[in-house]
Motif scaffolding. Structure first.
Motif, PDB file in Angstrom:
ATOM      1  N   LEU A 266       4.305 -20.557   7.532  1.00  0.00           N
ATOM      2  CA  LEU A 266       3.387 -19.919   8.478  1.00  0.00           C
ATOM      3  C   LEU A 266       2.942 -20.919   9.544  1.00  0.00           C
ATOM      4  N   PRO A 267       3.186 -20.620  10.845  1.00  0.00           N
ATOM      5  CA  PRO A 267       2.684 -21.507  11.904  1.00  0.00           C
ATOM      6  C   PRO A 267       1.151 -21.528  11.922  1.00  0.00           C
ATOM      7  N   SER A 268       0.580 -22.681  12.123  1.00  0.00           N
ATOM      8  CA  SER A 268      -0.879 -22.862  12.202  1.00  0.00           C
ATOM      9  C   SER A 268      -1.612 -22.259  10.997  1.00  0.00           C
ATOM     10  N   PRO A 269      -1.188 -22.582   9.763  1.00  0.00           N
ATOM     11  CA  PRO A 269      -1.880 -22.022   8.593  1.00  0.00           C
ATOM     12  C   PRO A 269      -3.283 -22.606   8.415  1.00  0.00           C
ATOM     13  N   TYR A 270      -3.568 -23.720   9.086  1.00  0.00           N
ATOM     14  CA  TYR A 270      -4.869 -24.379   8.967  1.00  0.00           C
ATOM     15  C   TYR A 270      -5.848 -23.957  10.063  1.00  0.00           C
ATOM     16  N   SER A 271      -5.423 -23.106  11.001  1.00  0.00           N
ATOM     17  CA  SER A 271      -6.327 -22.685  12.079  1.00  0.00           C
ATOM     18  C   SER A 271      -6.287 -21.180  12.277  1.00  0.00           C
ATOM     19  N   ASP A 272      -5.328 -20.693  13.061  1.00  0.00           N
ATOM     20  CA  ASP A 272      -5.304 -19.268  13.406  1.00  0.00           C
ATOM     21  C   ASP A 272      -5.096 -18.361  12.196  1.00  0.00           C
ATOM     22  N   PHE A 273      -4.323 -18.815  11.216  1.00  0.00           N
ATOM     23  CA  PHE A 273      -3.979 -17.949  10.074  1.00  0.00           C
ATOM     24  C   PHE A 273      -4.502 -18.507   8.750  1.00  0.00           C
ATOM     25  N   ILE A 274      -5.617 -19.209   8.803  1.00  0.00           N
ATOM     26  CA  ILE A 274      -6.160 -19.794   7.573  1.00  0.00           C
ATOM     27  C   ILE A 274      -6.656 -18.718   6.616  1.00  0.00           C
ATOM     28  N   TYR A 275      -7.049 -17.541   7.150  1.00  0.00           N
ATOM     29  CA  TYR A 275      -7.517 -16.469   6.265  1.00  0.00           C
ATOM     30  C   TYR A 275      -6.399 -16.002   5.339  1.00  0.00           C
ATOM     31  N   ALA A 276      -5.159 -15.976   5.839  1.00  0.00           N
ATOM     32  CA  ALA A 276      -4.027 -15.567   5.003  1.00  0.00           C
ATOM     33  C   ALA A 276      -3.830 -16.550   3.848  1.00  0.00           C
ATOM     34  N   ILE A 277      -4.032 -17.843   4.111  1.00  0.00           N
ATOM     35  CA  ILE A 277      -3.907 -18.859   3.060  1.00  0.00           C
ATOM     36  C   ILE A 277      -5.020 -18.694   2.020  1.00  0.00           C
ATOM     37  N   ILE A 278      -6.228 -18.381   2.488  1.00  0.00           N
ATOM     38  CA  ILE A 278      -7.349 -18.163   1.563  1.00  0.00           C
ATOM     39  C   ILE A 278      -7.044 -17.000   0.630  1.00  0.00           C
ATOM     40  N   VAL A 279      -6.524 -15.887   1.179  1.00  0.00           N
ATOM     41  CA  VAL A 279      -6.206 -14.723   0.347  1.00  0.00           C
ATOM     42  C   VAL A 279      -5.061 -15.051  -0.607  1.00  0.00           C
ATOM     43  N   GLU A 280      -4.079 -15.824  -0.137  1.00  0.00           N
ATOM     44  CA  GLU A 280      -2.954 -16.180  -1.007  1.00  0.00           C
ATOM     45  C   GLU A 280      -3.427 -17.017  -2.202  1.00  0.00           C
ATOM     46  N   GLU A 281      -4.347 -17.930  -1.962  1.00  0.00           N
ATOM     47  CA  GLU A 281      -4.773 -18.833  -3.040  1.00  0.00           C
ATOM     48  C   GLU A 281      -5.939 -18.294  -3.860  1.00  0.00           C
ATOM     49  N   TYR A 282      -6.794 -17.468  -3.255  1.00  0.00           N
ATOM     50  CA  TYR A 282      -7.978 -16.974  -3.962  1.00  0.00           C
ATOM     51  C   TYR A 282      -7.982 -15.457  -4.141  1.00  0.00           C
ATOM     52  N   GLY A 283      -6.924 -14.806  -3.694  1.00  0.00           N
ATOM     53  CA  GLY A 283      -6.754 -13.394  -3.945  1.00  0.00           C
ATOM     54  C   GLY A 283      -7.608 -12.505  -3.048  1.00  0.00           C
ATOM     55  N   ILE A 284      -7.499 -11.214  -3.292  1.00  0.00           N
ATOM     56  CA  ILE A 284      -8.283 -10.243  -2.532  1.00  0.00           C
ATOM     57  C   ILE A 284      -9.771 -10.501  -2.719  1.00  0.00           C
ATOM     58  N   PHE A 285     -10.157 -10.909  -3.938  1.00  0.00           N
ATOM     59  CA  PHE A 285     -11.571 -11.202  -4.192  1.00  0.00           C
ATOM     60  C   PHE A 285     -12.055 -12.349  -3.305  1.00  0.00           C
ATOM     61  N   GLY A 286     -11.232 -13.373  -3.149  1.00  0.00           N
ATOM     62  CA  GLY A 286     -11.592 -14.487  -2.278  1.00  0.00           C
ATOM     63  C   GLY A 286     -11.683 -14.059  -0.823  1.00  0.00           C
ATOM     64  N   GLY A 287     -10.737 -13.183  -0.411  1.00  0.00           N
ATOM     65  CA  GLY A 287     -10.774 -12.679   0.964  1.00  0.00           C
ATOM     66  C   GLY A 287     -12.022 -11.876   1.241  1.00  0.00           C
ATOM     67  N   PHE A 288     -12.392 -11.005   0.274  1.00  0.00           N
ATOM     68  CA  PHE A 288     -13.613 -10.218   0.446  1.00  0.00           C
ATOM     69  C   PHE A 288     -14.865 -11.094   0.393  1.00  0.00           C
ATOM     70  N   ALA A 289     -14.801 -12.183  -0.368  1.00  0.00           N
ATOM     71  CA  ALA A 289     -15.944 -13.100  -0.431  1.00  0.00           C
ATOM     72  C   ALA A 289     -16.204 -13.726   0.940  1.00  0.00           C
ATOM     73  N   VAL A 290     -15.137 -14.117   1.642  1.00  0.00           N
ATOM     74  CA  VAL A 290     -15.286 -14.693   2.985  1.00  0.00           C
ATOM     75  C   VAL A 290     -15.867 -13.655   3.942  1.00  0.00           C
ATOM     76  N   ILE A 291     -15.320 -12.436   3.903  1.00  0.00           N
ATOM     77  CA  ILE A 291     -15.857 -11.361   4.752  1.00  0.00           C
ATOM     78  C   ILE A 291     -17.327 -11.124   4.436  1.00  0.00           C
ATOM     79  N   GLY A 292     -17.657 -11.132   3.146  1.00  0.00           N
ATOM     80  CA  GLY A 292     -19.043 -10.913   2.726  1.00  0.00           C
ATOM     81  C   GLY A 292     -19.990 -11.965   3.259  1.00  0.00           C
ATOM     82  N   LEU A 293     -19.512 -13.211   3.390  1.00  0.00           N
ATOM     83  CA  LEU A 293     -20.364 -14.279   3.927  1.00  0.00           C
ATOM     84  C   LEU A 293     -20.716 -14.011   5.385  1.00  0.00           C
ATOM     85  N   TYR A 294     -19.745 -13.565   6.172  1.00  0.00           N
ATOM     86  CA  TYR A 294     -20.022 -13.262   7.582  1.00  0.00           C
ATOM     87  C   TYR A 294     -20.918 -12.029   7.724  1.00  0.00           C
ATOM     88  N   VAL A 295     -20.710 -11.037   6.868  1.00  0.00           N
ATOM     89  CA  VAL A 295     -21.574  -9.851   6.893  1.00  0.00           C
ATOM     90  C   VAL A 295     -23.008 -10.240   6.526  1.00  0.00           C
TER      91      VAL A 295
END
Length: 380
Positions: A266-295
């Protein structure tokens, strides 16, 4: 008294917002360390700790700026707003003319004798939000008047967004809509907001036309190609496809910290697409946790808006929170192919220098307003 207890006692303002900042910083350090592995082997001979140390220093420096910014009384930001706005205009013009060309875009200027690049749009974005908060807050008694209230607001918005757009259209659009929402919350007449939207379209059309004659300055071809790719390819381009694979790999619980596979593709996995890496390593629960922090950040900030005794404090908080949360959701939307690829980073999480530092300053300003409200409530 332990060090942790002492630090906790020093922090003022909304503790929930402090917790959100800390958790986002934690996600950032872990995700950047994992996602820079391939970059480290390509540029640093496999020294993966080099990027970790650099990023950790930036995050710690940013958190220190948050602390310093929250110590200042927020009305001091109001007094500095006109000066900050005046500084941002020549900085943006200089960036267009002489900025460092990185990834076919002139978004940065190089600080002399230091060799560090500085993204001027981050400074201009913060300056404009503070200025709008000052203008809207100080003109509440005659906010419906065109000449007294609308003209001093609309001109800076068009100038700043127009100067950011040639090299960074996505940031300009985000800032433009943040300005529109601030005006709406600030009770600016709807016909004036509609006029601003119309003028924004006119400025955008002029930039596209300029791009035909000055393609090295205005990246209109890139804008058109990205929109065309989004409309014509339902699966997305290479970047989006790799991001989708990363998120599919994560399933519910993820592959675990440091186990990302798609960071190698993945190009720029540490900047533009870091959310995809978070979901890959921490799953859907991790992805929702990040969204929950911004909410959570947004809802805690809107709570401050309703409690702020001064209009400037309310407008400053709503402007900064909308800017941060909208940017976060656009970044996430790119990864799941809801919008065209933009190049917008995930605030406080993506690797970056000026983006993290100015995000941390924004957090500090929000907490400054919160600290004042807390003091007033305590005194009452």
């Amino acid at each position: 008294m332990s060090l942790a207890t002492r630090i906790y006692a020093e922090l003022r303002g909304d503790r929930a917002i402090w917790a959100v900042i800390a958790l986002l910083a934690l996600f950032s350090v872990m995700a950047v360390y994992s996602s820079t592995g391939t970059l480290a082997y390509r540029e640093m001979g496999g020294n993966t700790e080099s990027f970790l140390v650099k990023h950790l220093l930036i995050v710690v420096g940013g958190l220190f700026l948050t602390y310093l910014a929250h110590l200042m009384h927020y009305m001091k930001y109001s007094r500095s707003a006109p000066v900050l706005l005046l500084i941002s205009v020549p900085l943006l013009i200089y960036t267009i003319a002489f900025g460092a060309d990185i990834n076919d875009a002139r978004r940065w200027i190089e600080v002399p004798f230091v060799g560090v690049t500085f993204q001027t749009s981050d400074f201009a974005k913060l300056a404009l939000i503070i200025y709008l908060a000052r203008m809207i807050g100080s003109k509440q008694d005659y906010i419906k008047d065109f000449q007294s209230a609308f003209v001093p607001i609309i001109v800076p918005v068009l100038i700043i967004c127009g100067l950011i757009a040639p090299a960074d259209l996505s940031t300009a659009i985000l800032l433009f809509f943040t300005s529109v929402m601030m005006m709406f919350v600030g009770r600016v007449a709807l016909q004036y907001i509609a006029l601003l939207l119309l003028l924004g379209i006119v400025v955008f059309a002029m930039l596209v036309l300029l791009g035909e004659f000055f393609p090295d300055v205005v990246r209109s071809d890139t804008w058109v190609n990205r929109v065309r790719e989004y409309m014509d390819n339902p699966d997305g381009g290479y970047q989006v496809q790799q991001a989708k694979i990363a998120m599919a790999n994560g399933e519910w619980l993820g592959l675990g910290p440091g186990n990302s596979i798609q960071r190698n593709y993945l190009p720029s996995p540490y900047s533009d697409f870091i959310y995809a890496i978070i979901v890959e390593e921490y799953g859907i629960f991790g992805g929702f946790a990040v969204i929950g922090l911004y909410v959570a950040l947004f809802f805690r900030s809107t709570r401050l808006v309703t409690k702020s005794p001064k209009a400037f404090g309310a407008m400053l908080v709503i402007g900064l929170s909308i800017s941060l949360v909208l940017q976060a959701f656009i970044n996430i939307a790119v990864s799941v192919h809801l919008v065209p690829v933009t190049g917008v980073t995930l605030p406080m999480v993506s690797m970056g220098g000026t983006s993290i530092l100015f995000t941390c300053i924004s957090f500090g300003m929000i907490l400054s307003v919160s600290k004042y409200i807390e003091t007033v409530d305590g005194g009452g």
